[in-house]
Design a protein around this motif. Structure first.
Motif, PDB file in Angstrom:
ATOM      1  N   GLU A   1       5.351 -24.310  12.561  1.00 21.89           N
ATOM      2  CA  GLU A   1       4.090 -24.566  13.258  1.00 21.89           C
ATOM      3  C   GLU A   1       3.266 -25.624  12.524  1.00 21.89           C
ATOM      4  OE1 GLU A   1       1.509 -21.429  15.341  1.00 21.89           O
ATOM      5  OE2 GLU A   1       0.523 -21.743  13.400  1.00 21.89           O
ATOM      6  N   LYS A   2       2.693 -26.524  13.325  1.00 24.10           N
ATOM      7  CA  LYS A   2       1.839 -27.572  12.770  1.00 24.10           C
ATOM      8  C   LYS A   2       0.834 -28.000  13.825  1.00 24.10           C
ATOM      9  CE  LYS A   2       4.699 -31.580  13.901  1.00 24.10           C
ATOM     10  NZ  LYS A   2       5.245 -32.817  13.384  1.00 24.10           N
ATOM     11  N   THR A   3      -0.048 -28.912  13.456  1.00 18.36           N
ATOM     12  CA  THR A   3      -0.979 -29.528  14.397  1.00 18.36           C
ATOM     13  C   THR A   3      -0.927 -31.036  14.190  1.00 18.36           C
ATOM     14  OG1 THR A   3      -2.855 -29.408  12.890  1.00 18.36           O
ATOM     15  CG2 THR A   3      -2.553 -27.543  14.384  1.00 18.36           C
ATOM     16  N   SER A   4      -1.388 -31.775  15.191  1.00 17.75           N
ATOM     17  CA  SER A   4      -1.454 -33.227  15.115  1.00 17.75           C
ATOM     18  C   SER A   4      -2.808 -33.662  15.677  1.00 17.75           C
ATOM     19  CB  SER A   4      -0.324 -33.849  15.940  1.00 17.75           C
ATOM     20  OG  SER A   4      -0.507 -35.244  16.059  1.00 17.75           O
TER      21      SER A   4
ATOM     22  N   THR B   1      18.071 -27.339  26.413  1.00 15.03           N
ATOM     23  CA  THR B   1      16.889 -26.538  26.733  1.00 15.03           C
ATOM     24  C   THR B   1      16.120 -26.260  25.452  1.00 15.03           C
ATOM     25  OG1 THR B   1      18.052 -25.471  28.563  1.00 15.03           O
ATOM     26  CG2 THR B   1      16.106 -24.351  27.725  1.00 15.03           C
ATOM     27  N   ALA B   2      14.799 -26.449  25.486  1.00 13.23           N
ATOM     28  CA  ALA B   2      13.964 -26.269  24.299  1.00 13.23           C
ATOM     29  C   ALA B   2      12.933 -25.172  24.514  1.00 13.23           C
ATOM     30  CB  ALA B   2      13.237 -27.572  23.967  1.00 13.23           C
ATOM     31  N   GLU B   3      12.578 -24.527  23.426  1.00  6.68           N
ATOM     32  CA  GLU B   3      11.466 -23.588  23.431  1.00  6.68           C
ATOM     33  C   GLU B   3      10.363 -24.221  22.588  1.00  6.68           C
ATOM     34  OE1 GLU B   3      11.757 -19.070  22.957  1.00  6.68           O
ATOM     35  OE2 GLU B   3      11.014 -19.746  20.989  1.00  6.68           O
TER      36      GLU B   3
ATOM     37  N   GLU C   1       0.310 -20.452  20.799  1.00  6.28           N
ATOM     38  CA  GLU C   1       0.883 -19.114  20.962  1.00  6.28           C
ATOM     39  C   GLU C   1       1.415 -18.816  22.367  1.00  6.28           C
ATOM     40  OE1 GLU C   1      -1.745 -16.151  19.315  1.00  6.28           O
ATOM     41  OE2 GLU C   1      -2.045 -17.322  17.484  1.00  6.28           O
ATOM     42  N   ILE C   2       1.547 -19.841  23.213  1.00 10.22           N
ATOM     43  CA  ILE C   2       2.142 -19.681  24.546  1.00 10.22           C
ATOM     44  C   ILE C   2       3.510 -20.364  24.525  1.00 10.22           C
ATOM     45  CG2 ILE C   2       1.943 -20.200  27.001  1.00 10.22           C
ATOM     46  CD1 ILE C   2      -1.119 -20.181  26.590  1.00 10.22           C
ATOM     47  N   THR C   3       4.547 -19.606  24.912  1.00 16.50           N
ATOM     48  CA  THR C   3       5.913 -20.115  24.888  1.00 16.50           C
ATOM     49  C   THR C   3       6.234 -20.850  26.186  1.00 16.50           C
ATOM     50  OG1 THR C   3       6.596 -18.306  23.448  1.00 16.50           O
ATOM     51  CG2 THR C   3       8.346 -19.475  24.642  1.00 16.50           C
ATOM     52  N   HIS C   4       6.780 -22.050  26.042  1.00 12.98           N
ATOM     53  CA  HIS C   4       7.203 -22.875  27.177  1.00 12.98           C
ATOM     54  C   HIS C   4       8.687 -23.148  27.013  1.00 12.98           C
ATOM     55  CE1 HIS C   4       2.954 -23.807  28.062  1.00 12.98           C
ATOM     56  NE2 HIS C   4       2.835 -23.804  26.741  1.00 12.98           N
ATOM     57  N   LYS C   5       9.474 -22.859  28.057  1.00  7.57           N
ATOM     58  CA  LYS C   5      10.903 -23.163  28.041  1.00  7.57           C
ATOM     59  C   LYS C   5      11.106 -24.393  28.910  1.00  7.57           C
ATOM     60  CE  LYS C   5      15.451 -21.171  28.814  1.00  7.57           C
ATOM     61  NZ  LYS C   5      16.198 -19.984  29.244  1.00  7.57           N
ATOM     62  N   LEU C   6      11.544 -25.485  28.299  1.00  4.76           N
ATOM     63  CA  LEU C   6      11.752 -26.736  29.015  1.00  4.76           C
ATOM     64  C   LEU C   6      13.232 -27.058  29.104  1.00  4.76           C
ATOM     65  CD1 LEU C   6       8.724 -26.916  28.149  1.00  4.76           C
ATOM     66  CD2 LEU C   6       9.042 -29.372  28.086  1.00  4.76           C
ATOM     67  N   THR C   7      13.658 -27.505  30.274  1.00  5.82           N
ATOM     68  CA  THR C   7      15.050 -27.871  30.504  1.00  5.82           C
ATOM     69  C   THR C   7      15.148 -29.383  30.711  1.00  5.82           C
ATOM     70  OG1 THR C   7      14.834 -27.420  32.859  1.00  5.82           O
ATOM     71  CG2 THR C   7      15.616 -25.620  31.485  1.00  5.82           C
ATOM     72  N   LEU C   8      16.370 -29.864  30.835  1.00  9.66           N
ATOM     73  CA  LEU C   8      16.655 -31.289  30.996  1.00  9.66           C
ATOM     74  C   LEU C   8      15.720 -31.941  32.010  1.00  9.66           C
ATOM     75  CD1 LEU C   8      18.501 -33.744  30.470  1.00  9.66           C
ATOM     76  CD2 LEU C   8      19.944 -32.912  32.315  1.00  9.66           C
TER      77      LEU C   8
ATOM     78  N   PRO D   1      -1.478 -30.932  23.417  1.00  6.92           N
ATOM     79  CA  PRO D   1      -2.800 -31.521  23.192  1.00  6.92           C
ATOM     80  C   PRO D   1      -3.087 -31.756  21.710  1.00  6.92           C
ATOM     81  CG  PRO D   1      -2.933 -29.551  24.572  1.00  6.92           C
ATOM     82  CD  PRO D   1      -1.548 -29.607  24.007  1.00  6.92           C
ATOM     83  N   ALA D   2      -3.923 -32.731  21.441  1.00  6.87           N
ATOM     84  CA  ALA D   2      -4.362 -32.994  20.071  1.00  6.87           C
ATOM     85  C   ALA D   2      -4.943 -31.712  19.478  1.00  6.87           C
ATOM     86  CB  ALA D   2      -5.419 -34.101  20.068  1.00  6.87           C
ATOM     87  N   HIS D   3      -4.656 -31.468  18.229  1.00  9.40           N
ATOM     88  CA  HIS D   3      -5.165 -30.340  17.442  1.00  9.40           C
ATOM     89  C   HIS D   3      -4.611 -28.978  17.857  1.00  9.40           C
ATOM     90  CE1 HIS D   3      -7.834 -33.298  15.743  1.00  9.40           C
ATOM     91  NE2 HIS D   3      -8.252 -33.602  16.956  1.00  9.40           N
ATOM     92  N   ALA D   4      -3.647 -28.935  18.774  1.00 12.05           N
ATOM     93  CA  ALA D   4      -3.049 -27.658  19.191  1.00 12.05           C
ATOM     94  C   ALA D   4      -1.977 -27.233  18.191  1.00 12.05           C
ATOM     95  CB  ALA D   4      -2.434 -27.787  20.582  1.00 12.05           C
TER      96      ALA D   4
END
Length: 113
Positions: free
Chosen positions: A51-54, A66-68, A73-80, A87-90
């Motif tokens: 975990e980090k922020t930018s 496929t990526a998680e 703290e909200i999980t997003h599953k992204l596919t091809l 967002p900045a600072h998230a």
């Protein structure tokens, strides 16, 4: 991370720019400027980035597998082909339950205020 950019004025297939390396996360710079950068990364199955922020928005697009991605703290599953803006600072991190490759685009301008 490799610092050299991809050769300009030469076509390429984005998913072939970077390979999978066993037990590793690998990144290659496509374009790096003061105002932002574009990077392609590969994650072997079981790998993660802590975990980090930018301070800047970061657009992520999955170009293989496929990526998680966990954002605030909200999980997003992204596919091809899918993308998401971190967002900045998230707070965010990446988990590779399976191998995946992603394209990351950071735009630094617009944060002068």
């Amino acid at each position: 991370m490799e610092i050299s950019e991809v050769e300009k004025e030469k076509s390429h297939i984005i998913v072939e720019i970077i390979q999978y390396i066993p037990n590793a996360v690998l990144s290659k710079t496509i374009l790096k400027k003061l105002t932002g950068n574009i990077t392609v990364s590969s994650f072997d199955a079981g790998e993660e980035l802590a975990e980090k922020t930018s301070p800047f928005d970061n657009y992520i697009q999955i170009i293989d597998g496929t990526a998680e991605i966990i954002i605030n703290e909200i999980t997003h599953k992204l596919t091809l082909g899918q993308g998401i803006i971190i967002p900045a600072h998230a707070k965010h991190c990446f988990n590779a339950n399976v191998q995946f490759k992603m394209l990351s685009t950071i735009i630094k301008s617009g944060y002068e205020d």
